[in-house]
Design a protein around this motif. Structure first.
Motif, PDB file in Angstrom:
ATOM      1  N   SER A 127       0.809  -1.215   0.000  1.00 25.14           N
ATOM      2  CA  SER A 127       0.000   0.000   0.000  1.00 25.14           C
ATOM      3  C   SER A 127       0.846   1.270   0.000  1.00 25.14           C
ATOM      4  CB  SER A 127      -0.936   0.010   1.219  1.00 25.14           C
ATOM      5  OG  SER A 127      -0.191  -0.053   2.420  1.00 25.14           O
ATOM      6  N   ALA A 128       2.170   1.142  -0.154  1.00 26.61           N
ATOM      7  CA  ALA A 128       2.999   2.352  -0.205  1.00 26.61           C
ATOM      8  C   ALA A 128       2.638   3.192  -1.426  1.00 26.61           C
ATOM      9  CB  ALA A 128       4.476   1.984  -0.227  1.00 26.61           C
ATOM     10  N   TRP A 129       2.449   2.548  -2.562  1.00 29.18           N
ATOM     11  CA  TRP A 129       2.173   3.303  -3.788  1.00 29.18           C
ATOM     12  C   TRP A 129       0.756   3.874  -3.799  1.00 29.18           C
ATOM     13  CZ3 TRP A 129      -1.378   1.460  -7.590  1.00 29.18           C
ATOM     14  CH2 TRP A 129      -1.859   0.161  -7.387  1.00 29.18           C
ATOM     15  N   THR A 130      -0.191   3.174  -3.186  1.00 29.19           N
ATOM     16  CA  THR A 130      -1.548   3.717  -3.141  1.00 29.19           C
ATOM     17  C   THR A 130      -1.644   4.871  -2.142  1.00 29.19           C
ATOM     18  OG1 THR A 130      -2.232   2.001  -1.553  1.00 29.19           O
ATOM     19  CG2 THR A 130      -2.650   1.585  -3.890  1.00 29.19           C
ATOM     20  N   PHE A 131      -0.864   4.819  -1.076  1.00 28.26           N
ATOM     21  CA  PHE A 131      -0.857   5.921  -0.112  1.00 28.26           C
ATOM     22  C   PHE A 131      -0.328   7.199  -0.773  1.00 28.26           C
ATOM     23  CE2 PHE A 131       1.050   8.553   3.188  1.00 28.26           C
ATOM     24  CZ  PHE A 131       0.071   8.563   4.173  1.00 28.26           C
ATOM     25  N   TYR A 132       0.808   7.068  -1.476  1.00 26.70           N
ATOM     26  CA  TYR A 132       1.471   8.240  -2.050  1.00 26.70           C
ATOM     27  C   TYR A 132       1.042   8.535  -3.485  1.00 26.70           C
ATOM     28  CZ  TYR A 132       4.635   8.112   1.964  1.00 26.70           C
ATOM     29  OH  TYR A 132       5.163   8.123   3.228  1.00 26.70           O
ATOM     30  N   GLY A 133       0.073   7.819  -4.026  1.00 26.75           N
ATOM     31  CA  GLY A 133      -0.363   8.073  -5.393  1.00 26.75           C
ATOM     32  C   GLY A 133       0.720   7.803  -6.424  1.00 26.75           C
ATOM     33  N   ARG A 134       1.530   6.779  -6.167  1.00 25.06           N
ATOM     34  CA  ARG A 134       2.655   6.395  -7.026  1.00 25.06           C
ATOM     35  C   ARG A 134       3.658   7.530  -7.225  1.00 25.06           C
ATOM     36  NH1 ARG A 134       2.695   4.415 -12.519  1.00 25.06           N
ATOM     37  NH2 ARG A 134       4.864   3.955 -12.038  1.00 25.06           N
ATOM     38  N   SER A 135       3.716   8.434  -6.279  1.00 27.88           N
ATOM     39  CA  SER A 135       4.710   9.509  -6.363  1.00 27.88           C
ATOM     40  C   SER A 135       6.026   9.031  -5.761  1.00 27.88           C
ATOM     41  CB  SER A 135       4.214  10.749  -5.611  1.00 27.88           C
ATOM     42  OG  SER A 135       4.141  10.491  -4.212  1.00 27.88           O
ATOM     43  N   TYR A 136       7.082   9.763  -6.059  1.00 27.36           N
ATOM     44  CA  TYR A 136       8.403   9.454  -5.517  1.00 27.36           C
ATOM     45  C   TYR A 136       9.180  10.759  -5.445  1.00 27.36           C
ATOM     46  CZ  TYR A 136      13.074   7.426  -5.059  1.00 27.36           C
ATOM     47  OH  TYR A 136      14.339   7.094  -4.626  1.00 27.36           O
ATOM     48  N   ARG A 137       9.531  11.169  -4.218  1.00 27.06           N
ATOM     49  CA  ARG A 137      10.193  12.446  -4.005  1.00 27.06           C
ATOM     50  C   ARG A 137      11.506  12.245  -3.263  1.00 27.06           C
ATOM     51  NH1 ARG A 137       5.782  14.866  -0.608  1.00 27.06           N
ATOM     52  NH2 ARG A 137       5.279  12.666  -0.413  1.00 27.06           N
ATOM     53  N   LEU A 138      12.450  13.115  -3.537  1.00 25.86           N
ATOM     54  CA  LEU A 138      13.792  13.012  -2.978  1.00 25.86           C
ATOM     55  C   LEU A 138      14.069  14.154  -2.017  1.00 25.86           C
ATOM     56  CD1 LEU A 138      15.667  12.262  -6.332  1.00 25.86           C
ATOM     57  CD2 LEU A 138      14.903  10.595  -4.636  1.00 25.86           C
TER      58      LEU A 138
END
Length: 521
Positions: A204-215
């Motif tokens: 559920s990591a990707w569903t929580f963050y909306g498939r976003s990825y930030r640095l």
């Protein structure tokens, strides 16, 4: 206002293998402190309920925020909220965190008036806006992004605009030497990135963050790292070093600063192979252990969990990690339909590899695609059993036999690393910890048989249940297939939500499979 931030008690495996610093709670607490509030933190992983009740009696907080990252903690949080409301009826009580975001309405209902709000999504921006409403205009709570109350739900939660803006309130955490992961004792936690661009069906990591990825900015990461006293560091990223350049920037800055730590991280086999040079650098910097979620030992299993990694590539990743002399821990997901023969096959495979192997049980969680397909097959909805250590789906074997096979397999694998040729190395690690007064991992090893035994596991199933995880109504036969997009907590922003270069974006797309229901981007 006086605010108390509370992390609930330990789960089954935190009594043996690890106990992690509540980094997320520290980040949200610091956001509230910068907004001008008086802040306290209590972690019930290492303190007692008596400590909690003494703290609220002495400090009389106006606002209490519980962190709910794990379903298994829901009953504890609800009961504490009810007891707190009796003692401090005017105190505003909020629950936030990863798991709470997916079951917000259920938590409000369980609280029966004791829980004023559940705050969905990232807590740093949400807590500031919620506090402004509580202090200035309580009627505005319903308009706070991510806020869920008995009266309804506010707008969708917003992201932290710049991850560097808030640093963790590490100074507020008592008993810092109580945190460890394996032989890294004591161990602090740190964040290099947030989110995950993949879409594994069990996660559920990707569903929580909306498939976003930030640095995070490398300079800020290194500044934070330099302030940490603990020699062990757990990098909490869901997948470490997806973006090669970012890994190099942080690593090179650490080398320039002369920071010496021992690191533990989690990543994917294909990321490890794609970015070999980064991991070679981090080996020199002190990377001691990598956790690889291989999940299955055959192609069918990988397809089921939607991990488009050829089995041979996973084995190649293990070989590369061995060449660096980095310790590797592997996770294999045990299916409820395993029988004695399947457990035997898995045991034999695990004994043939030198890595530490952990077995977790396939568990459908709200926020995952396996929840959409598996929630109506549950044989229990007791929150306390949703810890990937208990079977919540029907098992092919009788449940007692399933646990016997599971625990037998785990003990066989445990003993594999306690043989005469591995004991000297482990003994040196433990002796070094003991010299520094660190006994967390030693105590964990001594607790193993007490925590993991068939009678206790079965007794856990027999406990009276006060709070049950709700399921959605069964769909009509001709109803459309549920879309994964309905699971998103934060809005899905497509390509612009991922801080990766175009080559890495193509790599991610090549190593993921399309989401059911046609969600893409």
């Amino acid at each position: 206002m006086r605010l108390l931030f509370v992390h609930p008690g330990p789960l089954l495996y935190t009594n043996v293998f690890l106990r992690l610093e509540p980094l997320g709670l520290e980040l949200v607490a610091e956001a509230a402190r910068r907004a001008g509030h008086s802040i306290g933190i209590i972690d019930l992983q290492v303190e007692s309920h008596a400590d909690y009740h003494r703290t609220i009696a002495e400090w009389q907080p106006n606002f209490i925020a519980f962190s709910c990252n794990y379903l298994a903690n829901v009953p504890e949080i609800v009961d504490l909220a009810k007891a707190t409301k009796l003692a401090l009826p005017r105190c505003f009580i909020c629950v936030g965190g990863h798991s709470a975001s997916f079951i917000a309405n259920a938590i409000i209902e369980h609280g029966e008036g004791a829980i004023d709000c559940v705050l969905k999504g990232e807590g740093e921006p949400g807590i500031v806006k919620l506090l402004e409403a509580v202090v200035g205009d309580p009627s505005a709570i319903a308009k706070v992004p991510g806020a869920v109350t008995a009266a309804g739900e506010g707008p969708r939660p917003g992201f932290v605009e710049h991850l560097e803006e808030v640093r963790p309130a590490r100074d507020l955490l008592r008993n810092r030497r109580k945190y460890f992961i394996g032989v890294l004792d004591p161990c602090a936690s740190i964040e290099f990135s947030r989110g995950c661009p993949w879409d594994c069906s069990f996660c559920s990591a990707w569903t929580f963050y909306g498939r976003s990825y930030r640095l995070l900015n490398p300079d800020c990461v290194v500044e934070d790292l330099a302030s940490i006293a603990e020699p062990g560091i757990f990098i909490v990223d869901d997948v470490a070093f997806i973006q090669e350049r970012h890994g190099f920037q942080i690593g090179e800055a650490i080398a320039r600063k002369g920071i010496r730590k021992r690191f533990y991280l989690e990543t994917r086999g294909d990321v490890l192979l794609r970015n070999k040079e980064v991991f070679k650098l981090w080996k020199k910097l002190g990377l001691a252990q990598i956790f690889l979620g291989i999940e299955a030992i055959d192609e069918d299993g990988l397809r089921k969990f939607r991990k488009r990694i050829p089995l041979g590539r996973n084995f190649e990743a293990l070989e590369f990690a061995r060449s660096l002399e980095i310790g590797v821990a592997i996770n294999i997901i045990a299916e409820p339909d395993w029988d004695e023969e399947r457990f035997r096959v898995v045991r034999d495979w695990c004994l043939d590899v030198p890595e530490v192997v952990n077995l977790s049980i396939n568990t459908p969680y709200p926020g995952t695609e396996t929840w959409l397909t598996g929630q109506h097959r549950l044989n229990t909805r007791d929150y306390r059993l949703f810890d990937i250590q208990h079977a919540v789906l029907p098992t092919k074997l009788p449940i007692a036999a399933f646990y016997r096979e599971l625990l037998h397999t785990q003990r066989v694998l445990y003993r594999k690393h306690m043989t005469w040729w591995t004991v000297p190395t482990l003994a040196r690690e433990l002796a070094g910890n003991l010299v520094r007064g660190q006994t967390n991992f030693v105590r964990g090893i001594m607790n193993y048989n007490k925590v993991y035994n068939v009678e206790k596991m079965l007794a856990d199933h027999a406990r009276p249940v006060r709070y049950e995880l709700p399921v959605s109504p069964r769909p009509q036969t001709n109803a459309p297939t549920a879309r994964a997009a309905q699971l998103y907590i934060h809005a899905h922003r497509g390509r612009r939500g991922r801080s990766i270069d175009d080559d890495t974006e193509r790599f991610v797309d090549a190593t993921r499979m399309g989401v059911s229901g046609g969600v893409s981007g």
